[in-house]
Scaffold this motif. Structure first.
Motif, PDB file in Angstrom:
ATOM      1  N   PHE A  67      49.048  37.239  63.324  1.00  0.00           N
ATOM      2  CA  PHE A  67      48.369  38.287  63.170  1.00  0.00           C
ATOM      3  C   PHE A  67      46.862  38.097  63.994  1.00  0.00           C
ATOM      4  O   PHE A  67      46.228  38.977  64.633  1.00  0.00           O
ATOM      5  CB  PHE A  67      48.146  38.677  61.917  1.00  0.00           C
ATOM      6  N   LYS A 121      45.749  36.095  56.268  1.00  0.00           N
ATOM      7  CA  LYS A 121      46.454  37.031  56.949  1.00  0.00           C
ATOM      8  C   LYS A 121      47.273  36.672  57.896  1.00  0.00           C
ATOM      9  O   LYS A 121      48.095  37.517  58.284  1.00  0.00           O
ATOM     10  CB  LYS A 121      45.495  38.152  57.487  1.00  0.00           C
ATOM     11  N   GLY A 122      47.650  35.364  58.252  1.00  0.00           N
ATOM     12  CA  GLY A 122      48.482  34.869  59.226  1.00  0.00           C
ATOM     13  C   GLY A 122      48.065  34.582  60.607  1.00  0.00           C
ATOM     14  O   GLY A 122      47.399  35.121  61.070  1.00  0.00           O
ATOM     15  N   TRP A 152      61.797  38.315  58.123  1.00  0.00           N
ATOM     16  CA  TRP A 152      61.450  37.054  58.135  1.00  0.00           C
ATOM     17  C   TRP A 152      62.176  36.339  59.224  1.00  0.00           C
ATOM     18  O   TRP A 152      63.119  35.840  59.067  1.00  0.00           O
ATOM     19  CB  TRP A 152      61.533  36.317  56.858  1.00  0.00           C
ATOM     20  N   GLN A 188      54.299  42.096  61.356  1.00  0.00           N
ATOM     21  CA  GLN A 188      52.807  41.420  61.298  1.00  0.00           C
ATOM     22  C   GLN A 188      52.745  40.086  62.350  1.00  0.00           C
ATOM     23  O   GLN A 188      51.846  39.497  62.335  1.00  0.00           O
ATOM     24  CB  GLN A 188      52.457  41.042  59.883  1.00  0.00           C
ATOM     25  N   SER A 189      53.790  39.848  63.122  1.00  0.00           N
ATOM     26  CA  SER A 189      53.826  38.602  63.732  1.00  0.00           C
ATOM     27  C   SER A 189      53.843  38.942  65.427  1.00  0.00           C
ATOM     28  O   SER A 189      54.041  37.878  65.950  1.00  0.00           O
ATOM     29  CB  SER A 189      55.014  37.799  63.395  1.00  0.00           C
ATOM     30  N   THR A 205      50.979  38.534  52.765  1.00  0.00           N
ATOM     31  CA  THR A 205      50.336  38.210  53.752  1.00  0.00           C
ATOM     32  C   THR A 205      49.735  39.675  54.181  1.00  0.00           C
ATOM     33  O   THR A 205      48.569  39.932  54.867  1.00  0.00           O
ATOM     34  CB  THR A 205      50.961  37.540  55.179  1.00  0.00           C
ATOM     35  N   LEU A 206      50.630  40.631  54.039  1.00  0.00           N
ATOM     36  CA  LEU A 206      49.727  42.077  54.229  1.00  0.00           C
ATOM     37  C   LEU A 206      48.646  42.523  53.287  1.00  0.00           C
ATOM     38  O   LEU A 206      47.517  42.896  53.813  1.00  0.00           O
ATOM     39  CB  LEU A 206      50.819  43.221  54.191  1.00  0.00           C
ATOM     40  N   HIS A 265      56.213  33.137  57.623  1.00  0.00           N
ATOM     41  CA  HIS A 265      55.650  33.650  56.166  1.00  0.00           C
ATOM     42  C   HIS A 265      55.180  35.005  56.393  1.00  0.00           C
ATOM     43  O   HIS A 265      54.994  35.494  55.260  1.00  0.00           O
ATOM     44  CB  HIS A 265      54.661  32.665  55.566  1.00  0.00           C
ATOM     45  N   THR A 266      54.840  35.509  57.747  1.00  0.00           N
ATOM     46  CA  THR A 266      54.397  36.847  57.777  1.00  0.00           C
ATOM     47  C   THR A 266      55.651  37.686  58.136  1.00  0.00           C
ATOM     48  O   THR A 266      56.500  37.196  58.901  1.00  0.00           O
ATOM     49  CB  THR A 266      53.326  36.840  58.884  1.00  0.00           C
TER      50      THR A 266
END
Length: 377
Positions: free
Chosen positions: A357, A353-354, A71, A56-57, A209-210, A51-52
């Protein structure tokens, strides 16, 4: 056997902290109850994507390849973790389940199913989704169809033409319900006990999520009214389709209950087309009927329980006073409690935020803290 630093778990969190330790000149022993790096991801349901977004992952020290897409799918996540271990020269010891931690003077005594270890520092990275929880519904034994936890779900194929109840409207339950609706299930009902905050995957070109990164520190009274406006503007009024309204805003609900919002990856379209029908919470079974909290009942062929997980840490560390009543660590990252010096936890929270991250941030902080303590000792 003695090791200065023991990392328990060879998932994303365990690998990330071990890699950061290595970069700080601190070797570690990684143990895991599984069979290989990436196995947990490889065994998840086929539809699953992060989902991030990719950027961001990634874990410290290795970007995710562009070919994985924005994704990242579950198979590519498993490949990434295997590549991460190779890049950093990490060789976990598998088939080793940690059963209990005890303090003995300046060391930890670690009881495993393969023997006993001692360590000066222990970092627990066994995962947020560790031990599946399936409620013991009254009458469960009388239900003739399958009742499985969402962790055992792979594809919608076995449920084609069947009436299915998915219990739980969090991210996993919502995505499985959408998958079933899109791939031939005759009826899909989504049993909801705690109404979720449903949010879009992105706002324009920006992943949600950002936008959530500052929400982990901002007050709920400030950001939740804006969240409500965005939810209404982008997704509309979902109560029209039977989805009950969340009792609190995104941030307030997450802080009070630990429940993160449900990111829409198909549920809203399924609600609008009536292919997924929200219903009250599942309370009990009477033969083939599922009886709900509002007294209604439906005949069902199968039940998929997206009812969450526990950390599985109560038997391991519950006697140490480091867990809350839900079995979650009282502190995370570089922080330690006075009664448990040298014991840290990483990857056992699910922030707005995940998780990946947060793991990236915590792995670096934990490694610096452990390296500093090792030098001082």
């Amino acid at each position: 056997m003695h090791t200065e630093v023991l990392v328990v778990g060879a998932g994303a969190a365990g690998l990330a902290v071990a890699a950061c330790l290595k970069r700080n000149g601190v070797p570690s022993l990684i143990v895991d109850r599984g069979a290989a790096v990436g196995d947990t991801w490889a065994s998840r349901y086929e539809r699953l994507h992060l989902h991030t977004p990719r950027v961001q992952s990634a874990l410290p020290g290795l970007r995710m390849p562009r070919r994985f897409g924005r994704w990242v799918g579950k198979a590519d996540m498993a490949r990434y973790l295997r590549g991460y271990a190779r890049r950093h020269g990490l060789e976990p010891t598998f088939h080793t389940d940690v059963l209990r931690l005890d303090r003995d003077g300046a060391h930890w005594v670690v009881t495993t199913d393969a023997g006993t270890l001692t360590a000066r520092q222990v970092i627990v990275a066994t995962g947020y989704s560790n031990t599946p929880v399936v409620p013991d519904w009254p009458g469960r034994a009388s239900f003739p169809g399958p009742i499985i936890h969402a962790s055992a779900y792979r594809t919608a194929a076995p449920y084609a033409g069947r009436a299915v109840i998915v219990v739980g409207a969090g991210n996993t339950g919502a995505e499985i319900a959408a998958d079933l609706a899109e791939n031939g299930a005759a009826e899909v009902r989504l049993a909801v006990r705690t109404p979720p905050n449903i949010i879009p995957r992105r706002v324009g070109p920006i992943p949600t999520t950002l936008l959530a990164i500052p929400m982990d520190v901002l007050p709920a009274w400030l950001v939740d009214p804006m969240n409500r406006l965005l939810q209404r503007a982008l997704l509309g009024d979902l109560t029209r389709y039977g989805m009950p309204r969340a009792r609190a805003g995104v941030v307030a609900q997450a802080r009070a209950t630990g429940l993160t919002p449900t990111i829409d990856v198909g549920l809203v379209a399924a609600l609008r087309s009536r292919r997924v029908v929200p219903v009250a919470s599942l309370e009990r079974f009477e033969g083939t009927d599922a009886v709900l909290g509002d007294g209604s009942r439906f005949a069902a062929d199968a039940v998929i329980a997206a009812t969450g997980y526990t950390t599985g840490l109560t038997s391991v560390a519950g006697h140490l006073g480091v867990l809350d009543r839900r079995g979650r660590p009282l502190v995370r990252g570089r922080k330690v409690l006075p009664e448990a010096p040298g014991l840290r936890f990483i990857g056992l929270t699910n922030p707005l935020k995940g998780q990946l991250f947060q793991i990236r941030l915590d792995a670096r902080a934990v490694a610096r803290s452990v390296a500093r303590e090792q030098r001082l000792s």
